[in-house]
Design an enzyme around this catalytic site. Structure first.
Site, PDB file in Angstrom:
ATOM      1  N   ASP A  37      69.425   7.219  43.305  1.00  0.00           N
ATOM      2  CA  ASP A  37      70.862   7.052  43.500  1.00  0.00           C
ATOM      3  C   ASP A  37      71.415   6.142  42.413  1.00  0.00           C
ATOM      4  O   ASP A  37      70.681   5.337  41.847  1.00  0.00           O
ATOM      5  CB  ASP A  37      71.156   6.443  44.877  1.00  0.00           C
ATOM      6  CG  ASP A  37      72.620   6.656  45.242  1.00  0.00           C
ATOM      7  OD1 ASP A  37      72.958   7.785  45.634  1.00  0.00           O
ATOM      8  OD2 ASP A  37      73.428   5.721  45.100  1.00  0.00           O
TER       9      ASP A  37
ATOM     10  N   TYR B 240      81.967   0.317  43.419  1.00  0.00           N
ATOM     11  CA  TYR B 240      81.218   0.010  44.646  1.00  0.00           C
ATOM     12  C   TYR B 240      80.885  -1.482  44.737  1.00  0.00           C
ATOM     13  O   TYR B 240      80.875  -2.055  45.812  1.00  0.00           O
ATOM     14  CB  TYR B 240      79.917   0.819  44.678  1.00  0.00           C
ATOM     15  CG  TYR B 240      80.134   2.310  44.856  1.00  0.00           C
ATOM     16  CD1 TYR B 240      80.371   2.844  46.131  1.00  0.00           C
ATOM     17  CD2 TYR B 240      80.111   3.186  43.775  1.00  0.00           C
ATOM     18  CE1 TYR B 240      80.568   4.197  46.310  1.00  0.00           C
ATOM     19  CE2 TYR B 240      80.299   4.551  43.952  1.00  0.00           C
ATOM     20  CZ  TYR B 240      80.538   5.050  45.218  1.00  0.00           C
ATOM     21  OH  TYR B 240      80.737   6.388  45.398  1.00  0.00           O
TER      22      TYR B 240
ATOM     23  N   ARG C 267      70.957  17.149  51.581  1.00  0.00           N
ATOM     24  CA  ARG C 267      71.042  17.372  53.024  1.00  0.00           C
ATOM     25  C   ARG C 267      71.293  18.810  53.465  1.00  0.00           C
ATOM     26  O   ARG C 267      71.129  19.116  54.640  1.00  0.00           O
ATOM     27  CB  ARG C 267      72.119  16.457  53.612  1.00  0.00           C
ATOM     28  CG  ARG C 267      71.668  15.015  53.669  1.00  0.00           C
ATOM     29  CD  ARG C 267      72.791  14.088  54.044  1.00  0.00           C
ATOM     30  NE  ARG C 267      73.740  13.985  52.939  1.00  0.00           N
ATOM     31  CZ  ARG C 267      74.859  13.253  52.978  1.00  0.00           C
ATOM     32  NH1 ARG C 267      75.174  12.604  54.078  1.00  0.00           N
ATOM     33  NH2 ARG C 267      75.658  13.198  51.932  1.00  0.00           N
TER      34      ARG C 267
ATOM     35  N   ARG D 145      73.330  17.495  43.069  1.00  0.00           N
ATOM     36  CA  ARG D 145      72.802  17.274  44.428  1.00  0.00           C
ATOM     37  C   ARG D 145      72.005  18.458  44.942  1.00  0.00           C
ATOM     38  O   ARG D 145      72.039  18.752  46.142  1.00  0.00           O
ATOM     39  CB  ARG D 145      73.937  16.972  45.420  1.00  0.00           C
ATOM     40  CG  ARG D 145      74.680  15.696  45.162  1.00  0.00           C
ATOM     41  CD  ARG D 145      73.998  14.527  45.856  1.00  0.00           C
ATOM     42  NE  ARG D 145      74.580  13.285  45.390  1.00  0.00           N
ATOM     43  CZ  ARG D 145      75.335  12.491  46.140  1.00  0.00           C
ATOM     44  NH1 ARG D 145      75.572  12.808  47.379  1.00  0.00           N
ATOM     45  NH2 ARG D 145      75.821  11.382  45.636  1.00  0.00           N
TER      46      ARG D 145
ATOM     47  N   ARG E 289      63.064  13.243  54.372  1.00  0.00           N
ATOM     48  CA  ARG E 289      63.810  11.989  54.538  1.00  0.00           C
ATOM     49  C   ARG E 289      63.430  11.325  55.870  1.00  0.00           C
ATOM     50  O   ARG E 289      63.238  10.108  55.929  1.00  0.00           O
ATOM     51  CB  ARG E 289      65.301  12.301  54.505  1.00  0.00           C
ATOM     52  CG  ARG E 289      66.214  11.102  54.577  1.00  0.00           C
ATOM     53  CD  ARG E 289      67.638  11.627  54.652  1.00  0.00           C
ATOM     54  NE  ARG E 289      68.650  10.608  54.534  1.00  0.00           N
ATOM     55  CZ  ARG E 289      69.102   9.907  55.557  1.00  0.00           C
ATOM     56  NH1 ARG E 289      68.602  10.084  56.750  1.00  0.00           N
ATOM     57  NH2 ARG E 289      70.054   9.013  55.353  1.00  0.00           N
TER      58      ARG E 289
HETATM   59  O1  1CP Z   1      69.925  16.220  43.493  1.00  0.00           O
HETATM   60  C1  1CP Z   1      70.571  15.340  42.902  1.00  0.00           C
HETATM   61  O2  1CP Z   1      71.690  15.553  42.371  1.00  0.00           O
HETATM   62  C2  1CP Z   1      69.901  13.997  42.679  1.00  0.00           C
HETATM   63  C3  1CP Z   1      70.173  12.920  43.493  1.00  0.00           C
HETATM   64  C4  1CP Z   1      71.424  12.063  43.519  1.00  0.00           C
HETATM   65  C5  1CP Z   1      72.356  11.710  42.509  1.00  0.00           C
HETATM   66  C6  1CP Z   1      72.439  12.251  41.108  1.00  0.00           C
HETATM   67  C7  1CP Z   1      71.767  11.345  44.661  1.00  0.00           C
HETATM   68  C8  1CP Z   1      71.061  11.447  45.930  1.00  0.00           C
HETATM   69  N1  1CP Z   1      72.822  10.526  44.364  1.00  0.00           N
HETATM   70  C9  1CP Z   1      73.222  10.740  43.065  1.00  0.00           C
HETATM   71  C10 1CP Z   1      74.282  10.077  42.323  1.00  0.00           C
HETATM   72  C11 1CP Z   1      75.364   9.399  43.070  1.00  0.00           C
HETATM   73  N2  1CP Z   1      75.273   8.564  44.151  1.00  0.00           N
HETATM   74  C12 1CP Z   1      76.709   9.425  42.680  1.00  0.00           C
HETATM   75  C13 1CP Z   1      77.221  10.127  41.456  1.00  0.00           C
HETATM   76  C14 1CP Z   1      77.353  11.579  41.655  1.00  0.00           C
HETATM   77  C15 1CP Z   1      78.420  12.003  42.637  1.00  0.00           C
HETATM   78  O3  1CP Z   1      79.602  11.740  42.351  1.00  0.00           O
HETATM   79  O4  1CP Z   1      78.062  12.610  43.632  1.00  0.00           O
HETATM   80  C16 1CP Z   1      77.442   8.643  43.568  1.00  0.00           C
HETATM   81  C17 1CP Z   1      78.932   8.381  43.565  1.00  0.00           C
HETATM   82  C18 1CP Z   1      76.531   8.100  44.500  1.00  0.00           C
HETATM   83  C19 1CP Z   1      76.830   7.171  45.614  1.00  0.00           C
HETATM   84  C20 1CP Z   1      76.372   7.732  46.896  1.00  0.00           C
HETATM   85  N3  1CP Z   1      75.070   7.776  47.306  1.00  0.00           N
HETATM   86  C21 1CP Z   1      77.130   8.414  47.855  1.00  0.00           C
HETATM   87  C22 1CP Z   1      78.606   8.705  47.751  1.00  0.00           C
HETATM   88  C23 1CP Z   1      79.416   7.709  48.495  1.00  0.00           C
HETATM   89  C24 1CP Z   1      80.910   7.990  48.285  1.00  0.00           C
HETATM   90  O5  1CP Z   1      81.555   7.163  47.646  1.00  0.00           O
HETATM   91  O6  1CP Z   1      81.391   9.019  48.763  1.00  0.00           O
HETATM   92  C25 1CP Z   1      76.259   8.825  48.882  1.00  0.00           C
HETATM   93  C26 1CP Z   1      76.595   9.544  50.147  1.00  0.00           C
HETATM   94  C27 1CP Z   1      74.967   8.427  48.496  1.00  0.00           C
HETATM   95  C28 1CP Z   1      73.687   8.697  49.211  1.00  0.00           C
HETATM   96  C29 1CP Z   1      72.925   9.823  48.644  1.00  0.00           C
HETATM   97  N4  1CP Z   1      72.504   9.885  47.326  1.00  0.00           N
HETATM   98  C30 1CP Z   1      71.756  11.030  47.156  1.00  0.00           C
HETATM   99  C31 1CP Z   1      71.707  11.725  48.418  1.00  0.00           C
HETATM  100  C32 1CP Z   1      70.976  13.008  48.674  1.00  0.00           C
HETATM  101  C33 1CP Z   1      72.447  10.962  49.325  1.00  0.00           C
HETATM  102  C34 1CP Z   1      72.628  11.250  50.798  1.00  0.00           C
HETATM  103  C35 1CP Z   1      71.696  10.374  51.521  1.00  0.00           C
HETATM  104  C36 1CP Z   1      71.140  10.954  52.751  1.00  0.00           C
HETATM  105  O7  1CP Z   1      70.094  11.610  52.706  1.00  0.00           O
HETATM  106  O8  1CP Z   1      71.730  10.700  53.784  1.00  0.00           O
END
Ligand code: 1CP
Length: 366
Positions: free
Chosen positions: A75, A151, A29, A25, A38
């Site tokens: 994502d 999910y 944010r 990540r 964003r």
């Molecule tokens: O920089 C990076 O790492 C690249 C971007 C990336 C990746 C690899 C994002 C952006 N998401 C993911 C993978 C992802 N998404 C995973 C696997 C990795 C992990 O465990 O963190 C998972 C479980 C998700 C699902 C997801 N998408 C969540 C988690 C929900 C939960 O169960 O807690 C969330 C909050 C998102 C949204 C998201 N994805 C990525 C970002 C930057 C965000 C936040 C969105 C925003 O800007 O508000």
């Protein structure tokens, strides 16, 4: 031409001057410039679907820190969205599906999506690869079939994903169908990312650690093993290494190491030296500092850096956190961490490879 090969080299067991560093990540944010992009895009999914803006976001952390890899900005939930489950990211709430798989009819209707519906992801990959211009390699990724299923059945993020785990025992036939559709979809999805320019791949199995040892093998690791076996081994003359990350999977490292991957991601609960003993010398490990460490003092960061540098000395290792960097993480702490770990590990891998070379030379003599 790739100017910084550290990540690919270490995954391929080749000698590097120091372990590569990137952060899960790393685009996100905690960076004000991410929040601005964003906002410009209008929503998180609009950002993912806009190749130019998503590329801007990929480059942002590289401008601030001397990182050794970039990761596709997207994502894991794009795949179930393409299957028609209706993904929405609600502010402050995380992902929500409008049509989760909660009855037999919905599960039986599930099918592998046409990859053209994910074209925006592959376009983003090629735009990012072009913009990186060989600065660092680009990592593509997917969720694991099991983590996606969590999910898809639950419909949103929920502690322990109870509906999914109940389905596993009540209607294993339905879960079997979901996992097999996901497995096929992930193979196609990652293959298309490679064709578009991804140079390494990562499988995020964020929720595999919820399972019992037996269920992990059946529902999470086995489908990942099948995926790894079917992915393209190389593209345009370069090997495409795969990193597998099961959060909470520390006790299963030996079986993960036998899955055909080149790298294994560790969360912060695992002792790195112990993990190394489990997997042997030939595989690359990745991780594994607690993301909350970056909220600590410089002294706390320096102590953790010293411990990690010592633990990875002489081994194939990718420096990273044990999970994604948290919103609110002080940017100055990230800069300090990256600088310290790069200084403390300089020279540490090359020395070991010398040792390995000497050993293989003497083995040849024998
Ligand atoms: O920089 C990076 O790492 C690249 C971007 C990336 C990746 C690899 C994002 C952006 N998401 C993911 C993978 C992802 N998404 C995973 C696997 C990795 C992990 O465990 O963190 C998972 C479980 C998700 C699902 C997801 N998408 C969540 C988690 C929900 C939960 O169960 O807690 C969330 C909050 C998102 C949204 C998201 N994805 C990525 C970002 C930057 C965000 C936040 C969105 C925003 O800007 O508000």
């Amino acid at each position: 031409m790739l100017q910084n090969r550290r990540l690919l080299d270490v995954l391929n067991g080749q000698s590097v001057d120091r372990p590569p560093v990137w952060l899960m990540r790393q685009a996100g944010r905690y960076l004000p410039e991410y929040n601005a992009t964003r906002a410009k895009a209008g929503s998180f999914m609009a950002l993912c679907k806009n190749a130019e803006l998503a590329t801007e976001v990929v480059l942002q952390p590289l401008e601030r820190f001397p990182l050794d890899a970039a990761i596709l900005f997207s994502d894991i939930l794009t795949v179930p969205d393409a299957m028609g489950l209706g993904l929405d990211f609600q502010q402050g709430e995380g992902p929500v599906f409008a049509r989760p798989l909660q009855d037999e009819v919905a599960v039986k209707a599930l099918a592998v999506p046409d990859m053209s519906s994910l074209r925006y992801v592959f376009d983003a990959v090629s735009t990012m690869r072009k913009a990186l211009a060989g600065r660092v390699p680009l990592i593509g990724f997917s969720g694991s079939p099991f983590t996606l299923a969590c999910y898809m059945v639950q419909g949103r993020s929920e502690e322990g994903f109870p509906q999914l785990r109940q389905m596993m025992y009540r209607r294993p036939d339905l879960l079997e169908h979901i996992i097999s559709v996901n497995t096929e979809a992930v193979v196609q999805y990652l293959t298309e990312q490679v064709k578009a320019g991804a140079q390494a791949l990562m499988l995020f199995d964020t929720w595999g650690g919820l399972l019992s040892a037996h269920d992990y093998q059946r529902w999470s690791l086995e489908p990942m093993r099948q995926i790894i076996a079917r992915l393209p081994k190389e593209h345009e003359g370069e090997r495409i290494p795969v990193i597998l990350f099961t959060k909470g999977g520390g006790t299963w490292l030996k079986s993960m190491a036998a899955s055909g991957v080149q790298g294994i991601g560790l969360d912060w609960t695992v002792d790195v030296s112990w993990a190394r003993e489990q997997v042997g010398e030939s595989l690359c490990l990745q991780g594994n500092l607690d993301p909350q460490l970056l909220f600590g003092s410089h002294q706390a960061i320096d102590e953790a850096v010293d411990r990690l540098a010592k633990a990875v000395r002489g081994t194939q290792h990718i420096i990273n956190l044990g999970h994604g960097i948290q919103p609110g993480t002080p940017i100055e702490a990230v800069a300090h961490f990256v600088k310290q770990i790069q200084e403390k590990t300089m020279g540490s891998v090359a020395k070991v490879n010398e040792r390995t070379k000497v050993r293989s030379r003497s083995a040849a003599v024998l």
